[in-house]
Design a protein around this motif. Structure first.
Motif, PDB file in Angstrom:
ATOM      1  N   SER A  95       0.832  -1.203   0.000  1.00 36.04           N
ATOM      2  CA  SER A  95       0.000   0.000   0.000  1.00 36.04           C
ATOM      3  C   SER A  95       0.870   1.259   0.000  1.00 36.04           C
ATOM      4  O   SER A  95       0.474   2.285  -0.532  1.00 36.04           O
ATOM      5  CB  SER A  95      -0.919  -0.003   1.222  1.00 36.04           C
ATOM      6  OG  SER A  95      -0.168   0.048   2.406  1.00 36.04           O
ATOM      7  N   ILE A  96       2.077   1.157   0.569  1.00 36.26           N
ATOM      8  CA  ILE A  96       2.997   2.292   0.567  1.00 36.26           C
ATOM      9  C   ILE A  96       3.470   2.574  -0.864  1.00 36.26           C
ATOM     10  O   ILE A  96       3.484   3.720  -1.319  1.00 36.26           O
ATOM     11  CB  ILE A  96       4.223   1.987   1.464  1.00 36.26           C
ATOM     12  CG1 ILE A  96       3.785   1.754   2.906  1.00 36.26           C
ATOM     13  CG2 ILE A  96       5.267   3.087   1.374  1.00 36.26           C
ATOM     14  CD1 ILE A  96       3.328   2.985   3.622  1.00 36.26           C
ATOM     15  N   GLY A 131       0.580   4.044  -2.815  1.00 35.56           N
ATOM     16  CA  GLY A 131       0.369   5.441  -2.459  1.00 35.56           C
ATOM     17  C   GLY A 131       1.368   6.341  -3.153  1.00 35.56           C
ATOM     18  O   GLY A 131       1.027   7.426  -3.620  1.00 35.56           O
ATOM     19  N   GLN A 174      10.638   5.642  -0.385  1.00 33.27           N
ATOM     20  CA  GLN A 174       9.658   4.976   0.483  1.00 33.27           C
ATOM     21  C   GLN A 174      10.117   3.588   0.902  1.00 33.27           C
ATOM     22  O   GLN A 174      10.118   3.267   2.078  1.00 33.27           O
ATOM     23  CB  GLN A 174       8.294   4.866  -0.226  1.00 33.27           C
ATOM     24  CG  GLN A 174       7.657   6.191  -0.573  1.00 33.27           C
ATOM     25  CD  GLN A 174       7.247   6.995   0.640  1.00 33.27           C
ATOM     26  OE1 GLN A 174       7.262   6.518   1.757  1.00 33.27           O
ATOM     27  NE2 GLN A 174       6.912   8.253   0.432  1.00 33.27           N
ATOM     28  N   GLN A 225      12.233   2.389   4.721  1.00 36.88           N
ATOM     29  CA  GLN A 225      11.513   1.463   5.604  1.00 36.88           C
ATOM     30  C   GLN A 225      12.270   0.151   5.762  1.00 36.88           C
ATOM     31  O   GLN A 225      12.119  -0.543   6.762  1.00 36.88           O
ATOM     32  CB  GLN A 225      10.119   1.166   5.045  1.00 36.88           C
ATOM     33  CG  GLN A 225       9.238   2.373   4.862  1.00 36.88           C
ATOM     34  CD  GLN A 225       9.228   3.248   6.080  1.00 36.88           C
ATOM     35  OE1 GLN A 225       9.042   2.764   7.194  1.00 36.88           O
ATOM     36  NE2 GLN A 225       9.474   4.530   5.894  1.00 36.88           N
ATOM     37  N   ARG A 280       6.071   0.027  12.189  1.00 33.21           N
ATOM     38  CA  ARG A 280       5.026   0.801  12.862  1.00 33.21           C
ATOM     39  C   ARG A 280       3.766   0.935  12.033  1.00 33.21           C
ATOM     40  O   ARG A 280       3.030   1.871  12.178  1.00 33.21           O
ATOM     41  CB  ARG A 280       5.570   2.199  13.196  1.00 33.21           C
ATOM     42  CG  ARG A 280       6.711   2.168  14.175  1.00 33.21           C
ATOM     43  CD  ARG A 280       6.909   3.527  14.808  1.00 33.21           C
ATOM     44  NE  ARG A 280       8.297   3.743  15.147  1.00 33.21           N
ATOM     45  CZ  ARG A 280       9.165   4.311  14.344  1.00 33.21           C
ATOM     46  NH1 ARG A 280       8.790   4.726  13.158  1.00 33.21           N
ATOM     47  NH2 ARG A 280      10.411   4.487  14.723  1.00 33.21           N
ATOM     48  N   TRP A 281       3.547   0.034  11.101  1.00 30.80           N
ATOM     49  CA  TRP A 281       2.257   0.154  10.402  1.00 30.80           C
ATOM     50  C   TRP A 281       1.363  -0.997  10.786  1.00 30.80           C
ATOM     51  O   TRP A 281       1.812  -1.984  11.285  1.00 30.80           O
ATOM     52  CB  TRP A 281       2.451   0.219   8.880  1.00 30.80           C
ATOM     53  CG  TRP A 281       3.399  -0.759   8.377  1.00 30.80           C
ATOM     54  CD1 TRP A 281       3.224  -2.112   8.246  1.00 30.80           C
ATOM     55  CD2 TRP A 281       4.738  -0.494   7.938  1.00 30.80           C
ATOM     56  NE1 TRP A 281       4.326  -2.681   7.754  1.00 30.80           N
ATOM     57  CE2 TRP A 281       5.285  -1.720   7.544  1.00 30.80           C
ATOM     58  CE3 TRP A 281       5.503   0.672   7.824  1.00 30.80           C
ATOM     59  CZ2 TRP A 281       6.573  -1.823   7.044  1.00 30.80           C
ATOM     60  CZ3 TRP A 281       6.775   0.552   7.330  1.00 30.80           C
ATOM     61  CH2 TRP A 281       7.304  -0.681   6.949  1.00 30.80           C
TER      62      TRP A 281
END
Lengths: 277, 292
Positions: free
Chosen positions: B175-176, B179, B194, B198, B291-292
């Motif tokens: 989803s990152i 987006g 992105q 991460q 943290r997602w």
């Protein structure tokens, strides 16, 4: 109540005509490898209107939505036939850059997907990757967050990680993020399905505000939502072929009030009155 | 099934089996923990007398164990490991990015590469030593130098770096990426801004663990001149070298008791280096929990 159609929104504005549409679909068929997920869709999307796409699961409405900004390109094996035009220009033409398309046609996803960065950075990301170099990034961020009705809630915590926001706030942040690159249209793929009713109401209000400036296409499972927010509604359904495969079809596309009060097709009527789907 | 079975009181059944199973679990766990504890205690106790500044201030000596140190081996380890990191981390990360983000899994050559990397991780390290000797030291004429050793160890741990890098990239939710693409970002921007930020903690953890495997390797370096008696620190990548595991091996194989004590002290140094690296890896992992 279960056998009555949702009441369409009380119209405070005329539904504009479809002269000079932003998007025109002509016989659009989308394949995943050899499987046609949705077939022969023909519809026009009016400028600064809210167009809702409704229908049961597997009817191809999200697939169609992802053609407007060529997000289907990211799925291996996906291809389209027919035509998707944007202001008369074929979006799938050889010389069209899908990246440029996505800058002009923003998207908001079903599950809020803010980047795991600060609120500020989430909004500033779009302008940065598009090398927009605004005179003042802070102003641009404020403008986008205000347009998404989030500014007042986050103006003091811009440096905080976006994932600390509530689900509804995250989704409005995603809308702000989409607005930040100044698109012409915004696609929303079931933007409220992960949200509670209060957060949903806020997003719906926001959509009305945004529709003054932006062309919005929303996919929703929620017929009441389609009735409340949209100017036009497209009803899709899934047809099962002789091999048992489901293929999406556009059944009916009309002004929302008409779809919900005098649908022209019995399948639409069955669906909106809850007899099917 | 009779009715009485249903009406039985809800007492715990088979307490014996439950207990036996539990005890055997503790026993299995205990074997590992006790062994490690005994080993550590034995080494620390044996090497305690020589665990002082002589160890890192002095150079090895054949005749006088009292003043012998391991400075050249400690410095050699740092040099070799530093250059190993320099070679294998960027290469491994790039390979992982290719395999996760670019490779089309329907192509036979990509599947072949994947299969190969998994197999390479299981190849005995001595085989890499032979490769290093034949191709790097002799074929390319790098000789028995820090460069040869670092490149050989890089090849040895590269599969581990690649595999852990891929896992870190895969853990970044799609989803990152979506987006990012939906905002008009290019593939490069999406990966660079992105996905990689991460994935870096995961990659760093994997890389450090891979390097802590390299730090303990002696076998491949035995073939690459690491066994030579070296009484000076490396001055560059083309210097001869020795490393701690080999220095330890060297001392242990000597008859004098003093050298065995010295070896134990050197093992403690090696273990401290190893534990320090692993703690950094654990710290990184906890610090940047997803943290997602």
């Amino acid at each position: 109540m279960s056998h009555s159609a949702p009441t369409p929104r009380v119209d405070d504005r005329e539904v504009p005509s479809l002269v000079d549409p932003v998007f025109e679909l002509a016989d659009l068929t989308v394949y995943y490898d050899d499987y046609a997920a949705v077939r022969d869709v023909t519809m026009d999307v009016g400028r600064t209107q809210i167009t809702a796409m409704i229908g049961p699961s597997g009817c191809g409405k999200s697939t169609v939505l992802r053609c407007f900004n060529r997000m289907n390109d990211l799925i291996a094996g996906a291809r389209v036939t027919g035509k998707v035009s944007y202001h008369g220009e074929d979006l799938y033409a050889e010389e069209v850059d899908p990246i440029e398309v996505r800058r002009r046609v923003g998207m908001v996803f079903q599950k809020p997907n803010p980047f795991p960065k600060s609120i500020y950075e989430n909004v500033a990301y779009g302008p940065r990757v598009n090398r927009m170099r605004p005179a003042n990034m802070d102003d641009l961020v404020e403008e986008a967050l205000s347009a998404a009705a989030l500014w007042d809630e986050v103006k003091d915590v811009l440096k905080k990680n976006a994932l600390t926001l509530s689900g509804g706030q995250q989704q409005r942040l995603c809308i702000a993020r989409a607005i930040s690159v100044k698109p012409e249209a915004i696609l929303m793929d079931e933007p409220c399905s992960a949200l509670d009713p209060i957060a949903t109401a806020k997003i719906e209000d926001l959509m009305h505000d945004l529709a003054r400036e932006y062309t919005i296409i929303i996919v929703t499972h929620n017929m009441q939502q389609a009735a409340r927010v949209s100017d036009r509604t497209a009803f899709f359904t899934a047809e099962v072929d002789e091999e048992g495969l489901r293929h999406g079809r556009l059944v009916e596309y009309d002004v929302t009030s008409k779809i919900f009060t005098k649908p022209g097709d019995s399948r639409t009527e069955d669906y909106i009155t809850g007899r099917f789907g | 099934m009779s009715a009485s079975a249903v009406t039985k009181s809800p007492r715990r059944r088979r307490p014996l089996r439950e207990g036996v199973f539990r005890v055997s679990l503790y026993a299995c766990l205990g074997v590992g923990v006790v062994f490690l504890a005994v080993l550590l205690a034995y080494i620390v106790v044996t090497g305690w007398d020589r665990l002082d500044s002589r160890l890192w201030q002095n150079f090895p000596s054949i005749q006088i164990p009292e003043t012998a140190g391991a400075q050249s081996a400690i410095m050699g380890t740092i040099w070799v490991l530093g250059f190993t990191a320099l070679y294998c981390v960027p290469t491994g990360v790039m390979a992982a990015i290719y395999l996760e983000e670019y490779a089309d899994r329907n192509r036979w050559y990509n599947r072949l590469i994947e299969l190969n990397i998994q197999n390479l991780a299981a190849v005995p390290s001595i085989v890499y030593g032979i490769l290093g000797l034949g191709i790097l030291a002799r074929g390319l004429g790098f000789g028995f130098t820090v460069l040869t050793a670092a490149l050989t160890l890089s090849l040895l741990v590269l599969p581990v770096v690649i595999i852990s890098g891929r896992e870190a990239i895969r853990a970044v939710p799609d989803s990152i990426r979506q987006g990012s693409y939906a905002l008009g970002a290019t593939k490069w921007q999406t990966i660079w801004r992105q996905v990689l930020p991460q994935a870096i903690p995961g990659m760093a953890t994997g890389s450090i663990l891979a390097l802590s495997r390299a730090i303990g390797e002696a076998a491949p370096l035995l073939l690459l001149g690491g066994l030579a008696f070296v009484t000076f620190n490396p001055a560059g990548v083309f210097s001869p070298f020795t490393v701690l595991p080999i220095q330890i091996f060297n001392w242990i194989s000597r008859p004098q008791e003093e050298f065995r004590i010295l070896a134990s002290a050197a093992i403690v140094v090696l273990l401290v280096l190893l534990l320090a690296m692993n703690s950094v890896a654990i710290w990184l992992r906890n610090r940047y929990q997803k943290r997602w």
